[in-house]
Design an enzyme around this catalytic site. Structure first.
Site, PDB file in Angstrom:
ATOM      1  N   SER A  28      40.687  38.741   1.422  1.00 54.31           N
ATOM      2  CA  SER A  28      41.749  39.743   1.442  1.00 54.31           C
ATOM      3  C   SER A  28      43.065  39.058   1.767  1.00 54.31           C
ATOM      4  CB  SER A  28      41.440  40.831   2.471  1.00 54.31           C
ATOM      5  OG  SER A  28      42.381  41.883   2.382  1.00 54.31           O
ATOM      6  N   ASP A  29      44.131  39.582   1.206  1.00 58.38           N
ATOM      7  CA  ASP A  29      45.452  39.044   1.506  1.00 58.38           C
ATOM      8  C   ASP A  29      46.471  40.167   1.392  1.00 58.38           C
ATOM      9  OD1 ASP A  29      46.968  36.392   1.978  1.00 58.38           O
ATOM     10  OD2 ASP A  29      48.163  37.453   0.491  1.00 58.38           O
ATOM     11  N   GLN A  30      47.489  40.077   2.229  1.00 53.08           N
ATOM     12  CA  GLN A  30      48.522  41.110   2.226  1.00 53.08           C
ATOM     13  C   GLN A  30      49.900  40.479   2.080  1.00 53.08           C
ATOM     14  OE1 GLN A  30      49.762  43.416   5.894  1.00 53.08           O
ATOM     15  NE2 GLN A  30      48.650  45.002   4.773  1.00 53.08           N
ATOM     16  N   ALA A  60      45.430  43.030  -1.233  1.00 48.40           N
ATOM     17  CA  ALA A  60      44.414  42.751  -2.248  1.00 48.40           C
ATOM     18  C   ALA A  60      43.073  42.484  -1.574  1.00 48.40           C
ATOM     19  CB  ALA A  60      44.824  41.555  -3.094  1.00 48.40           C
TER      20      ALA A  60
END
Length: 194
Positions: free
Chosen positions: A70-72, A107
């Protein structure tokens, strides 16, 4: 029921806490991915690419697992906002965001390291910030020190006092892990949450 081990490719305690709410055993690993945006890449593309890259790196260490990446990335007036990493940068970020709306792209990737099947999606959250004073920004940063949070404010903590409105489909996405999306992805891999 899928019996593959579940691995979260993140060292974020916030992502771990969110994933723990699903009551599924998992372990974590540091993905060690360069999070620098590529030239011309949109915030959504950056978050998408990095969530996949984190899952792929972890899959090399855990070839029998289901990997969560996950990445923001936050976007303010066309500029990507990352983690401030220090007080000066956090003051600058929050000062720029006062009275404005920031879009957060979170994501999520679920990679089956055995089959190579990869699911990726992005949760979009719009956050409107209050027109906070310089003193309020300083007081907040001294109390919470959110230097490893994109946008310098933790909505799950005292940072909620800086926010006037949140609009999105998954309240967990803003914290860093879109659980609504994740449950659907896990079900497609044969993992029942309840």
């Amino acid at each position: 029921m899928n019996s593959q081990p579940l691995v979260l490719a993140s060292t974020s305690i916030y992502r771990s806490q969110l994933l723990a709410t699903l009551q599924i055993p998992f372990q974590t690993t540091a993905p060690n991915v360069d999070e620098t945006p590529l030239p011309g890449e949109s915030a959504e593309q950056t978050s998408w690419r990095l969530s996949r890259a984190k899952a792929e790196v972890a899959a090399k260490r855990f070839p029998d697992a289901l990997i969560i990446g996950s990445d923001q990335v936050a976007l303010l007036e066309g500029q990507q906002i990352g983690k401030p990493l220090n007080h000066v940068n956090a003051v600058s970020q929050l000062s720029a965001m006062r009275g404005k709306t920031v879009t957060f792209y979170t994501a999520l990737t679920l990679l089956n390291a055995v089959s190579g099947e990869m699911q990726t999606d992005v949760a979009i959250t719009e956050v409107s910030f209050r027109d906070m004073s310089d003193d309020a920004i300083e007081r907040y940063l001294r109390k919470e020190q959110p230097y490893h949070c994109a946008g310098s404010a933790k909505s799950e903590g005292l940072g909620i006092a800086l926010i006037s409105r949140i609009k999105g489909d998954d309240p967990n996405a803003l914290i860093g892990l879109p659980l609504i999306l994740l449950v659907g992805m896990l079900e497609k891999q044969g993992v029942r949450v309840i």
